[in-house]
Motif scaffolding. Structure first.
Motif, short mmCIF file in Angstrom:
data_model
loop_
_atom_site.label_atom_id
_atom_site.label_comp_id
_atom_site.label_asym_id
_atom_site.label_seq_id
_atom_site.Cartn_x
_atom_site.Cartn_y
_atom_site.Cartn_z
N VAL A 141 0.84 -1.12 0.07
CA VAL A 141 -0.03 -0.04 0.00
C VAL A 141 0.73 1.20 -0.16
O VAL A 141 2.12 1.26 0.48
CB VAL A 141 -0.95 -0.12 1.13
N ALA A 169 -2.67 4.11 -6.34
CA ALA A 169 -2.01 2.90 -5.91
C ALA A 169 -1.61 2.08 -7.15
O ALA A 169 -0.61 1.73 -7.22
CB ALA A 169 -2.86 2.04 -4.79
N ALA A 177 -4.30 1.73 -1.27
CA ALA A 177 -3.74 3.22 -0.48
C ALA A 177 -4.46 3.18 0.86
O ALA A 177 -5.75 2.69 1.06
CB ALA A 177 -3.94 4.34 -1.16
#
Length: 292
Positions: A141, A169, A177
């Motif tokens: 992430v 992301a 994210a």
């Protein structure tokens, strides 16, 4: 289960092939994002934690002064009928309720005595949902600023910024994210609740209007405490997460998903840790036992 040639969806009282499903262009869910939703997982053809999702749906609607056009019992029957008609063994049932179609566009809410809400449900087949390869490898992430509206506890269909977060992301070459506020404090993931494990303790942000009150979150924390794991509900920062022993997320579709990298920094050993792995095992075992 045997699947039909065309997916069957539910729209305002009717079960229809997906290419025949229609909602008015004047529906407030379409025009105003004036709608709430839930996603319930299906394992072994049975619904996971349906009562929790139904309770959160009712809370979301109450917070928006929205009247439900269906009862919880009716929703359960519709969920089961869609699972059966579409032959879903592992997958998801998506439910959306809007404030309905007032016949024209207007910022003011329509009179609920005159305008009934719209109800739409559909299934998504996800073979291997429980045995996800991502859970064995872990996900990566990035942190992004949280610029969403202030009532994240209401599960509305206002998902533009979470969608943008997913794309940020993807552009960064990672899986998801985490939203952060001033000082790098983590709120949650784009479609999940966020956790770290530090000094052997499970840390996750406490419930408030700042985060979604996750149904999977509630179950996982209950199972963790029953397993004598220590849980701390408090804010944590992205820097604290990067220094943690483990990190993971929970959601209805991901269950318990280990996070092995944040902003390029490996978490712990860079592999799924024992706490997240064990919690996923417990969650799947207990949820299957209680499935409806």
């Amino acid at each position: 289960m045997n699947r039909p040639a065309s997916r069957i969806v539910y729209v305002n009282g009717d079960y229809v092939p997906e290419d025949e499903a229609k909602v008015s262009v004047f529906d407030r869910g379409f025009l105003m994002a004036d709608a709430v939703y839930e996603v319930t997982s299906v394992l072994d053809g049975r619904l996971i934690d349906f009562p929790g999702h139904a309770a959160r749906l009712a809370r979301s609607m109450a917070e928006l002064d929205m009247e439900s056009p269906v009862t919880e019992a009716e929703l359960l029957a519709i969920h089961r009928e869609l699972v059966a008609r579409n032959g879903i063994d592992e997958g998801l049932v998506y439910l959306q309720i809007t404030r309905g179609n007032p016949g024209d566009r207007d910022f003011a809410f329509p009179d609920p005595a005159r305008v009934k809400g719209s109800v739409v449900l559909f299934t998504q087949s996800k073979p291997g949902l429980a045995d996800s390869p991502a859970a064995k490898a872990g996900i990566k992430v990035i942190g992004i600023p949280d610029i969403r509206w202030g009532r994240r506890d209401i599960k509305t269909v206002q998902l533009l910024y979470p969608s943008m977060g997913k794309m940020m992301a993807k552009k960064a070459g990672v899986d998801d994210a985490w939203f952060t506020e001033e000082g790098g404090v983590v709120t949650e993931g784009t479609s999940n609740n966020a956790y770290i494990v530090t000094d052997g303790r499970i840390v996750t942000r406490q419930l408030s209007a700042d985060i979604l009150h996750g149904i999977t979150r509630a179950a996982v924390l209950r199972f963790a405490r029953e397993a004598q794991m220590v849980v701390e509900e408090r804010p944590f920062t992205l820097d604290e997460a990067k220094a943690a022993e483990e990190a993971f997320v929970t959601s209805a579709s991901a269950f318990v998903m280990p996070v092995v990298e944040i902003d390029g920094a490996a978490i712990g050993t860079g592999r799924p840790g024992p706490v997240a792995t064990r919690l996923r095992e417990i969650y799947l075992e207990e949820s299957r036992r209680a499935a409806m």
